[in-house]
Write an enzyme that holds these catalytic residues in place. Structure first.
Site, PDB file in Angstrom:
ATOM      1  N   SER A  30       0.851  -1.204   0.000  1.00 19.37           N
ATOM      2  CA  SER A  30       0.000   0.000   0.000  1.00 19.37           C
ATOM      3  C   SER A  30       0.878   1.243   0.000  1.00 19.37           C
ATOM      4  CB  SER A  30      -0.871   0.001   1.257  1.00 19.37           C
ATOM      5  OG  SER A  30      -1.639  -1.180   1.306  1.00 19.37           O
ATOM      6  N   THR A  33       4.148   4.429  -3.475  1.00 20.34           N
ATOM      7  CA  THR A  33       5.259   3.887  -4.271  1.00 20.34           C
ATOM      8  C   THR A  33       4.819   2.646  -5.046  1.00 20.34           C
ATOM      9  OG1 THR A  33       6.803   4.730  -2.607  1.00 20.34           O
ATOM     10  CG2 THR A  33       7.670   3.107  -4.159  1.00 20.34           C
ATOM     11  N   ALA A  88       7.651   1.645   2.584  1.00 18.96           N
ATOM     12  CA  ALA A  88       7.971   1.788   4.009  1.00 18.96           C
ATOM     13  C   ALA A  88       8.079   3.267   4.344  1.00 18.96           C
ATOM     14  CB  ALA A  88       9.286   1.082   4.339  1.00 18.96           C
ATOM     15  N   GLY A 100       3.097   1.787   8.190  1.00 24.98           N
ATOM     16  CA  GLY A 100       1.811   2.118   8.787  1.00 24.98           C
ATOM     17  C   GLY A 100       1.436   3.568   8.603  1.00 24.98           C
ATOM     18  N   GLY A 102       0.243   4.690   6.123  1.00 29.25           N
ATOM     19  CA  GLY A 102      -1.069   4.635   5.462  1.00 29.25           C
ATOM     20  C   GLY A 102      -2.065   3.765   6.212  1.00 29.25           C
ATOM     21  N   GLU A 108      -0.522  -5.724   5.450  1.00 34.02           N
ATOM     22  CA  GLU A 108       0.818  -5.702   4.842  1.00 34.02           C
ATOM     23  C   GLU A 108       1.717  -6.721   5.514  1.00 34.02           C
ATOM     24  OE1 GLU A 108       1.787  -1.602   5.477  1.00 34.02           O
ATOM     25  OE2 GLU A 108       1.314  -1.060   3.404  1.00 34.02           O
TER      26      GLU A 108
HETATM   27  O1  DER Z   1       1.532   2.585   5.227  1.00 30.36           O
HETATM   28  C1  DER Z   1       2.417   1.855   4.779  1.00 30.36           C
HETATM   29  O2  DER Z   1       2.988   0.960   5.405  1.00 30.36           O
HETATM   30  C2  DER Z   1       2.851   2.128   3.376  1.00 30.36           C
HETATM   31  O3  DER Z   1       3.571   1.055   2.862  1.00 30.36           O
HETATM   32  C3  DER Z   1       3.677   3.359   3.443  1.00 30.36           C
HETATM   33  O4  DER Z   1       4.556   3.262   4.533  1.00 30.36           O
HETATM   34  C4  DER Z   1       4.497   3.595   2.215  1.00 30.36           C
HETATM   35  O5  DER Z   1       4.396   4.915   1.961  1.00 30.36           O
HETATM   36  P1  DER Z   1       4.802   5.574   0.578  1.00 30.36           P
HETATM   37  O6  DER Z   1       5.188   4.470  -0.387  1.00 30.36           O
HETATM   38  O7  DER Z   1       3.578   6.297   0.134  1.00 30.36           O
HETATM   39  O8  DER Z   1       5.945   6.462   0.918  1.00 30.36           O
END
Ligand code: DER
Length: 243
Positions: A30, A33, A88, A100, A102, A108
């Site tokens: 999620s 990226t 991440a 986390g 998101g 995940e």
């Molecule tokens: O919420 C999450 O774990 C997502 O993987 C997040 O950490 C990744 O965020 P980004 O790819 O939008 O920087």
């Protein structure tokens, strides 16, 4: 701009290295990226993707898979995956990660753990030495709504910071922006953001275990000893790969 280009670089390099024709059951993370991960997988062509099944790590991830025309699968049917690729919020020297941002870390982590290979893709902002250096808003923790207040007090007793170094509020329930009340995860739970000082952040595996044992905690946004590799896109167009 530079950050988006870096995300794309990381995602493309990771897919090229870790999503081969033999990889059939694929977990999609999620965040912002992973859309580039899906783009690169689609670019492998219809033939390569014909037999593949893609498992999502949340609502956003599911929509990504559907919109890309890839075959959606259910973890109930495919509890073992070949590879999962995810973003991440910060990654340290030992490839431990804070996740986390998101609020998707429960699903995940399920798909990360169930995969033979788990790979992180991120832009240069996440490439760190000690967790908590660049991601200062705290460890995202999914909790059952019934227990959020008792978990907050346990975290405070553990030494979670009530204020961030910049003076902003620290330990707190994550509140919605365009929604009254707290953020609710895809699993119907709340998220607590718990910042800790460097003493704790230098031992993320121990911090993870301690938090996980608090009654009411569902999952903790610390992914320790899980990543096979981490791919960081850099501003200069290069990719840093850490194994
Ligand atoms: O919420 C999450 O774990 C997502 O993987 C997040 O950490 C990744 O965020 P980004 O790819 O939008 O920087």
């Amino acid at each position: 701009e530079a950050v988006e280009g870096a995300k794309r670089l990381a995602a493309f390099a990771a897919v090229d290295k870790h999503v081969g024709l033999k990889d059939k059951i694929i977990g999609i993370g999620s965040g912002s990226t992973v859309p580039y991960v899906v783009d690169r997988i689609v670019a492998q062509g219809k033939e390569a993707n014909k037999e593949r099944i893609f498992l999502p790590t949340g609502f956003q991830s599911k929509e990504l898979i559907i919109k890309a025309g890839l075959t959606l699968g259910d973890v109930d049917q495919f509890p073992q995956l070949d590879v999962t690729i995810d973003g991440a919020d910060e990654v340290d020297n030992d490839l431990h990660a804070i996740k986390g941002g998101g609020a998707c870390q429960l699903r995940e982590k399920v798909l990360a753990e169930a995969a033979t290979t788990w790979v992180i893709v991120a832009d240069y902002r996440k490439n760190s030495k000690v967790l908590g250096t660049t991601w200062t808003q705290g460890i995202p923790i999914e909790v059952v709504p019934f227990a959020y207040a008792t978990v907050l007090s346990s975290l405070a007793r553990m030494g979670s910071l009530s204020k961030l170094p910049n003076g902003k509020p620290g330990l707190a329930l994550r509140m919605g922006v365009k929604k009254a009340g707290p953020v609710v995860s895809d699993n119907g739970n709340f998220i607590i953001d718990a910042p800790f000082g460097e003493d704790w952040m230098r031992k993320p595996a121990e911090l993870l275990k301690t938090i996980k044992l608090i009654t009411g905690v569902v999952e903790v946004g610390l992914f320790c000893n899980m990543a096979r590799a981490a791919f960081f896109g850099n501003e200069d167009g290069t990719v840093t790969v850490r194994n």
